[in-house]
Structures are given as structure tokens and as C-alpha cells.
Design a protein around this motif. Sequence first.
Motif, PDB file in Angstrom:
ATOM      1  N   ASN A  54       5.492  14.005  -1.926  1.00 18.64           N
ATOM      2  CA  ASN A  54       5.787  12.731  -2.579  1.00 18.64           C
ATOM      3  C   ASN A  54       4.469  12.241  -3.176  1.00 18.64           C
ATOM      4  OD1 ASN A  54       6.247  10.102  -3.377  1.00 18.64           O
ATOM      5  ND2 ASN A  54       7.756   9.724  -1.766  1.00 18.64           N
ATOM      6  N   VAL A  90      -0.530  -0.778  -6.335  1.00 16.75           N
ATOM      7  CA  VAL A  90       0.413   0.344  -6.324  1.00 16.75           C
ATOM      8  C   VAL A  90       1.617   0.013  -7.204  1.00 16.75           C
ATOM      9  CG1 VAL A  90       2.067   1.620  -4.884  1.00 16.75           C
ATOM     10  CG2 VAL A  90      -0.271   1.257  -4.075  1.00 16.75           C
ATOM     11  N   ALA A  91       2.184  -1.193  -7.030  1.00 13.82           N
ATOM     12  CA  ALA A  91       3.371  -1.567  -7.810  1.00 13.82           C
ATOM     13  C   ALA A  91       3.054  -1.563  -9.303  1.00 13.82           C
ATOM     14  CB  ALA A  91       3.886  -2.936  -7.372  1.00 13.82           C
ATOM     15  N   ARG A 104       3.834  10.000  -5.372  1.00 14.36           N
ATOM     16  CA  ARG A 104       3.667   8.551  -5.447  1.00 14.36           C
ATOM     17  C   ARG A 104       3.099   8.036  -4.128  1.00 14.36           C
ATOM     18  NH1 ARG A 104       8.587   6.015  -8.499  1.00 14.36           N
ATOM     19  NH2 ARG A 104       9.614   6.013  -6.505  1.00 14.36           N
ATOM     20  N   VAL A 125       2.497   2.154 -10.514  1.00 14.50           N
ATOM     21  CA  VAL A 125       3.782   2.866 -10.494  1.00 14.50           C
ATOM     22  C   VAL A 125       4.675   2.319 -11.612  1.00 14.50           C
ATOM     23  CG1 VAL A 125       5.930   3.083  -9.159  1.00 14.50           C
ATOM     24  CG2 VAL A 125       3.739   3.589  -8.081  1.00 14.50           C
ATOM     25  N   GLN A 183      -0.419   6.028  -3.328  1.00 15.56           N
ATOM     26  CA  GLN A 183      -0.475   4.826  -2.500  1.00 15.56           C
ATOM     27  C   GLN A 183      -1.563   4.958  -1.417  1.00 15.56           C
ATOM     28  OE1 GLN A 183       3.485   3.954  -1.228  1.00 15.56           O
ATOM     29  NE2 GLN A 183       2.806   2.417   0.248  1.00 15.56           N
ATOM     30  N   ARG A 195      -0.593  -3.353  -2.333  1.00 20.82           N
ATOM     31  CA  ARG A 195       0.788  -3.258  -2.825  1.00 20.82           C
ATOM     32  C   ARG A 195       0.887  -3.671  -4.292  1.00 20.82           C
ATOM     33  NH1 ARG A 195       4.164  -5.804   2.235  1.00 20.82           N
ATOM     34  NH2 ARG A 195       4.166  -3.948   3.524  1.00 20.82           N
ATOM     35  N   THR A 196       0.123  -4.702  -4.666  1.00 24.96           N
ATOM     36  CA  THR A 196       0.163  -5.146  -6.066  1.00 24.96           C
ATOM     37  C   THR A 196      -0.381  -4.051  -6.987  1.00 24.96           C
ATOM     38  OG1 THR A 196      -0.035  -7.460  -5.430  1.00 24.96           O
ATOM     39  CG2 THR A 196      -0.667  -6.907  -7.686  1.00 24.96           C
TER      40      THR A 196
END
Lengths: 216, 216
Positions: free
Chosen positions: A120, A157-158, A122, A161, A126, A154-155
Motif C-alpha cells: 500500500n 497526507v490528505a 499510500r 493524496v 503516510q 494528517r493534513t
Amino acid sequence: MTKQERAARTRDALIKSAAREFDEHGYALAKLSTISSGAGVSPGALHFHFENKAAIAAAVEGEASTALRRTCRIVYRHRSNALQNLADTSHALARLLREDVVARAGFRLSCSHGCRTDLNLRQEWQSCVLQRLAEAADEGLLATGIGSQQDLARTIVAATVGLEALCRDNPEWLSPGTVTGLWRTLLPMLTDPGTLAGLEPAGSPAATPRARVPVG
Amino acid sequence: MTKQERAARTRDALIKSAAREFDEHGYALAKLSTISSGAGVSPGALHFHFENKAAIAAAVEGEASTALRRTCRIVYRHRSNALQNLADTSHALARLLREDVVARAGFRLSCSHGCRTDLNLRQEWQSCVLQRLAEAADEGLLATGIGSQQDLARTIVAATVGLEALCRDNPEWLSPGTVTGLWRTLLPMLTDPGTLAGLEPAGSPAATPRARVPVG
């Protein structure tokens, strides 16, 4: 050319043709006949190298993973600090996804559900973001009073992505200009103005060499 | 129940069953036989309502678009200012995508390539973000010295689209906690500390009512 060399060349051509087919139609609609004809070989030659569609998809993912990990390692060698390295890595990966159909198709296959291997990519990205942010904290680069490291990770990565997802409709989303704009927005929220002044949202020239523009 | 009412009920059951099938397997692998049996009707009844898979996918997209647009309108009615409304809208849409399989499947169908209708709900979200940022600028909410409005809009679009993409593997990415964390990170980069103090990254209670927790 020896028999082994010819076989390796055919295998490479099949992987590249499969990547083009997966990139354009997705895994479910990709046709083995288009993959073999795109590689200039017979269906029999395809089946000599790959048992079925899942096997050739796994090979595309494997090649993509090798290329993406190698890119991260090369950028890491030119590392000045953790935040610059994070921006540089995203630029280098965006370029690879733009320019290399095997990296792009393999990355997407590894993220799509109903996926066939344990890869994975992605998830690996991360982990890379989390690792760089932890390093940035160790290096004293993160501004005091910013949010939790988990929110920040998270921000980032988001947002990255999201660029890859949006790029499927419009390649402009992974262009150097858009990736630079993302870091122009994100870096000031990560670090103080003093550190920020030494960071290059467009990527540091050492880590992400660009074509030289002739002068005069 | 009249004949018309029965027909409408069957159509709704088919759309919901189709959404579940698209959500789980994607458009290409979705089976009409699973859709009709999931709705408790015969394949003939399915074909009475929908000519083919593309027609039922278009119906799912249409229902999703209605639900998503209605949610945006309702949140807009409780609007205090443009930045809070942007956060509130993202919370309300995340909730709809989490809880309503028709909204979720239809949103994804409308964004997937090889798509069958003119709808692109991701594009609509992008327009909504741009619109709210322009309003925030008009309302004097954006901090001076922040990056270009285009960079900001792209970062917000990429981050929110990224949450939806990541949520396909792990629903936690669209949870209220993750969406709140995103706004805890993004709002300080959009506005000055005075305005920030009046904003609620978790969504304003008026616009995004949550289940009441009984006290005592």
C-alpha cells in the motif's frame, strides 16, 4: 542478445504496456489482449511471463514501488533539513507520477480496494510524512504553538493524496506549480518565520534538479 | 398503496441496492443480478426501471447530487461567516458521505473516469470552496500577508478531496475528529488570531447539530 536478455526485454515491454492499459481503463476493465498487442507480442508470450491479470498487476505494483522508494532514497541523500526534505520528496514523487506510467499505474493499483498484494504505497507515503515531521521536531524546526503533530501529519497526507486523486481528472494538480503552491501554504503553518526564510517551497535545486534554462 | 407508489418504492430500493454494490465493488465489477436481488425484485423489474448499468449509475449520481446540494443549502442557511460556513459545510458533507451509501457511491461515480454523466461533484465542491474564500475576503476575514487565494483554495480542495480518497481504505479519515483536526490546522493559516478565536473547527452547533449526550 541472449535468450535471457530477450525474455527480460519482453517482460519489461509487457509491464509498460499493462501500466498504460491500467492507467487508462483501471484494473477491472483492462484487457490482456490489449496488453500483449501493446507490447508487440502474442497472447501466448504474455502467458509465458504472467499467469493472469493479477500477476501482471502485481508486477506493475512491484516496479512502481521500487521506483518510488528509490526516488525517496535519492532525495534523502541530498537532505538539508527534515521540512525541506519533505517538500523535496513530494516534488520528486509528483514528477515521477507525472512522467512514469508504471509508477503512476502501480501506485494507483496499490491504493485501490480489492487490491491483490500487500503493498500500500499510500500507506508508505503516510509513514514517510510522519517520520519527517518527527525528525523536524527533533531538529527544532516546528514552530511552538502549532497544532498537534498528528493533525499536521494528517493534513499534509490528505492534501498530497488529494493532489494525486485530483490529477486523475486534470494533470495540472500534480504540476510543479501546484505542488509549490501547496508548500507555500503549508510551510508557514509548520515553522517560524526565521526557519521559513531558509526553506524553498519549489524544492531545493540540489534535491530536485530541474532542466537548466539557457541564459542569453 | 397505489401502483405508482409501489413503482416509486421499487425504484428507490433499486437505487439503494445499486449504491451498495457500486460502493463495494466499483462500477466496472458491479453486477445487475446482485442489484436486483439486493432490492428484493426480479431482474425483469430492474429492467422495467433502468435500461442498463449506466442508467442506474446515473440515477445514483442524481440522487447523490440532490442530497449533497441540499446539505450545502441547509448549512448555508445557518451561516454566521464564510470561514465558519466552509468548515461547517465540510463537516456536514463528511457526515453525509459516511452515513448515506447513495451519497457516497454517487459522489465517487461522478468523480471516476470513464464517467457517464456530465456531473462532477468534486468540481462542485471546488467551486464551493472558491466561492466561500471569495466571500471570506469580502467579509475581511482573511489575514493580510497570507498566500494567494488560489493557493489557499487548492490546498483546502486537495486536503478535503484527500480525506474522501483516504476514507475508502479507512473510514476514520472522514470522522468528525479528523475533519476537526484538518480545520484546527488550516484555519490559523487563513485568518488572524482575533477572528480565529470566534471560529469552531469542530463545526458550529447551529449548522452541524450533533446527537445530544444525556447528562447525569
